[in-house]
Design an enzyme around this catalytic site. Structure first.
Site, short mmCIF file in Angstrom:
data_model
loop_
_atom_site.label_atom_id
_atom_site.label_comp_id
_atom_site.label_asym_id
_atom_site.label_seq_id
_atom_site.Cartn_x
_atom_site.Cartn_y
_atom_site.Cartn_z
N SER A 56 0.81 -1.22 0.00
CA SER A 56 0.00 0.00 0.00
C SER A 56 0.84 1.27 0.00
O SER A 56 0.32 2.34 -0.28
CB SER A 56 -0.95 0.01 1.20
OG SER A 56 -0.22 0.03 2.41
N HIS A 96 1.34 4.10 6.87
CA HIS A 96 0.76 4.98 5.85
C HIS A 96 1.24 6.40 6.07
O HIS A 96 1.84 6.73 7.09
CB HIS A 96 -0.77 4.91 5.87
CG HIS A 96 -1.32 3.74 5.14
ND1 HIS A 96 -2.67 3.45 5.09
CD2 HIS A 96 -0.71 2.76 4.40
CE1 HIS A 96 -2.86 2.34 4.38
NE2 HIS A 96 -1.68 1.91 3.96
N ASP A 184 -7.80 6.44 4.62
CA ASP A 184 -7.91 5.28 5.51
C ASP A 184 -9.16 5.26 6.38
O ASP A 184 -9.24 4.42 7.30
CB ASP A 184 -6.67 5.22 6.42
CG ASP A 184 -5.41 4.89 5.66
OD1 ASP A 184 -5.52 4.39 4.53
OD2 ASP A 184 -4.32 5.15 6.20
#
Length: 241
Positions: A56, A96, A184
């Protein structure tokens, strides 16, 4: 054949040698735990080293990259920073990038500041506190944190302390994977739209590419993990050097 050689070595060892090797193995494990705890203290992170488990964050990080984290409380969260965070109900942390910051400011902080100064004027030790505060003004551009450090202990500036904490600590943020199409919020727990500092495990400060792929293989294939651990333990026990 290799395993048979190990078994032959074990049979030839007397009890004293076997006890020594077991003790040596225990010392290796204890040393590893001490090093890990030391890294936790130095970095401020509960997990100073993590492995990227998904794609990701490509192309910044790839699956199997080993990340080095820090999590110093005084460091502010910034847009564009790569953070590792935990979501309630999920055991595995997520790596992330910070997409947006949401800061909450206190209205009329100056009024609270003036009221607290008025309280100082009525408190014991006035001259010492004021002199100490003005000394800090000569070298620090923002005297409010210093005033708090003095007055919170000496004269109980709880109201101003809460206001300053809210202004500087109540920061929420939104994350997104570089390789993901959306943010997210779909990963957060139900009803949660922002992350807070308490959710952060650490911030990425460096990485080594692909070295963590062994960890991924051991997680994906438990039998492989147990075989590797067994062989390592057996090697330590029979190694006489």
């Amino acid at each position: 054949m290799l395993s048979l050689d190990f078994l032959d070595d074990v049979r030839r060892m007397n009890k004293r040698q076997l006890y020594y090797q077991v003790l040596n193995f225990g010392m290796i494990v204890s040393s590893a735990l001490m090093i890990w705890k030391g890294l936790m203290v130095v970095t401020g992170s509960e997990s100073p080293i993590v492995v990227v488990l998904s794609g990701s964050m490509e192309p910044a990080f790839h699956r199997g990259d080993l990340l080095f984290l820090t999590n110093q409380i005084e460091d502010p969260i910034r847009v564009g920073e790569i953070v590792v965070f935990r979501i309630e109900g999920r055991e595995i942390p997520i790596v992330h990038r910070v997409l947006k910051i949401h800061e909450k400011y206190v209205k009329n902080l100056g009024g609270l500041y003036c009221r607290h100064l008025a309280k100082l004027l009525k408190s014991p030790g006035l001259l010492f506190l004021v002199w100490k505060w003005f000394q800090t003004l000569l070298s620090i551009s923002e005297p409010l944190p210093v005033l708090l450090s003095i007055s919170k202990k000496d004269v109980g500036g709880s109201e101003l302390h809460r206001a300053f904490k809210m202004q500087n600590g109540d920061i929420k943020f939104l994350t997104k994977g570089d390789n993901n199409a959306v943010d997210d919020r779909g990963l957060y727990k139900r009803g949660q739209h922002w992350l807070e500092k308490k959710d952060v495990v650490g911030r990425a400060r460096g990485f080594v590419p692909y070295i963590g792929i062994v960890t991924i293989l051991m997680n994906d294939y438990p039998k492989f993990k147990y075989a590797v651990l067994f062989l390592l333990g057996l090697f330590v026990l029979v190694h006489r050097e």
